[in-house]
Design a protein around this motif. Sequence first.
Motif, short mmCIF file in Angstrom:
data_model
loop_
_atom_site.label_atom_id
_atom_site.label_comp_id
_atom_site.label_asym_id
_atom_site.label_seq_id
_atom_site.Cartn_x
_atom_site.Cartn_y
_atom_site.Cartn_z
N GLY A 19 0.83 -1.19 0.00
CA GLY A 19 0.00 0.00 0.00
C GLY A 19 0.86 1.24 0.00
N ILE A 20 0.25 2.39 0.16
CA ILE A 20 1.02 3.64 0.03
C ILE A 20 2.06 3.78 1.14
N SER A 49 -5.08 1.14 -0.40
CA SER A 49 -4.68 2.45 -0.92
C SER A 49 -5.12 2.62 -2.37
N SER A 52 -8.71 3.67 -2.61
CA SER A 52 -9.06 4.88 -1.86
C SER A 52 -9.25 6.08 -2.78
N ALA A 54 -8.11 8.76 -1.77
CA ALA A 54 -6.79 9.32 -1.48
C ALA A 54 -6.83 10.80 -1.14
N CYS A 56 -6.50 13.96 1.09
CA CYS A 56 -5.56 14.17 2.20
C CYS A 56 -5.81 15.49 2.92
N GLY A 136 -6.41 7.19 -5.35
CA GLY A 136 -5.35 6.35 -4.81
C GLY A 136 -4.66 5.50 -5.86
N ILE A 140 -0.62 5.23 -6.27
CA ILE A 140 0.06 3.93 -6.17
C ILE A 140 0.88 3.67 -7.42
N GLY A 442 1.69 3.33 8.53
CA GLY A 442 0.38 3.22 7.91
C GLY A 442 -0.67 2.70 8.87
N PHE A 463 -4.95 8.68 4.49
CA PHE A 463 -4.03 8.45 3.37
C PHE A 463 -2.78 9.30 3.51
N CYS A 466 -0.44 8.03 6.12
CA CYS A 466 0.19 6.76 5.71
C CYS A 466 1.41 7.05 4.83
#
Length: 482
Positions: A19-20, A49, A52, A54, A56, A136, A140, A442, A463, A466
Amino acid sequence: MNTRQLSERTADLVVIGSGIAGLSAAVEAAEAGLSVQVLEAAETVGGASAMSGAACFLVDTPLQREQGIDDNVELALADWKLMGGPTADLEWARRYVTDSARDVYQWCADLGIQWNALDQPEGNTVPRWHLPVGWGRRIIDVVQARAEELGVAIRTGVTVNELLHSAGRITGVRTSTAGHEEILDASAVAVCTGGFIGNIDQVLKHAPQLRELPRVLAGGSPTAIGLGHDLLAACDAQFTHLDHLWVYPYGTPDPTDPSGARGLGIRFRGVSTEIWLNTEGRRFHNEFLRGGYSGTKALLSQPGSTAWMVFAASEAQHVMLIDNEYYGTPAGPHPSAMEHFWANSKHVRTGDDPVALARAAGLPTHAVIQALDDFNAAVRSGAAKDPLTGRPLAGLEEVNGKLVAIQLFPMAQKNLGGVRTGLECEVLDSSGEPIKGLYAAGEVAGMAGGHLNGQAALEGTMFGPCIYSGRIAGRAVARRAR
């Protein structure tokens, strides 16, 4: 299984989870010249991730300044503290809030990620919820490409069965791949395996308060089943606030889990105007506040802790289902998969008019008609806010014509607690001492430190942290290697 020692499987850092958080840790360590391997149990990279949005929580960014938004660390931290309550880790929160513009926003921008939208979800004094183009999945893909450019080996379909240790420090991992066991030596291991939200048994075990509800769904990634927690527990790692879960109010059972045995759920995006009706056919909440704070509280206070999301059938084409990429990606929904959902979900009802919809959903007809008439009248009036719930009405349309209703249930989405770490993401044992060579970042570490958010979370504080904690873990391994 056959166990074999492979010299080519030696690494300075082994990252468990792609994941991220894991990819960010890998990039940091590789940029410092370390040899890095990322091990992913699933067959694809990205975990939760990749599914997601994502978004933030970021403070004092170029995008905020471009839009004339004045934000600062103290204002953001005050919002964080008010939402998270007494169990929020404000030391970690201050570090994240202070560094977020540089270590998340700018880092992503330098890699080619574009931040294109700002919003102000519940609990934020100013807009600081930043949405990236491509969500996300795009992040990624970009971070994975950077990791591979640096020589990071990313292996999928590899399950880590044990963290190996000798003389008081972690020395590597024992893995299994396609029926064969391997021992991989490593100077350091970073556990970035996500949470246990995809395992409904673990959800109910650690959050007994949810056992009293008629139904709870498991959101997030289906691969987030707590494997990292088990690995860390076997090393005497210390955990904290595992009962702190972020529960959303707008989940519905995933038809790809037909037996319902795994309790998997999916979320929705894309509907511009909907109303929520409880089992009495009445509206009960400002639907704009659909996050895990007041939205979840409102749903849980309704009979049966369930409701129906009602919208015009003309909007069905815009529905995006989140938490299972079978249904679509940020590029858009997969038509055949969406057809499967509409045809196979036991929690979707349609009707040519309010009377037909009410009968299909088993709701009181008079109450449904009244709720729709009152909402539509408020929209037509041009009022700024809905007189019943205070919901802003700008940009909304009437809900009429052929109608669709999807039944909503509470859905656990994120772990807010996890393994405790120090300020460099080093895992702490049951006595509070660092376990040499072992790091965590994370969601397995409650996003950072163990319980970054506390008992509730501002949207976007998952996110971004993480990324941040993954980068800190990678830097820490590199510093100690030097």
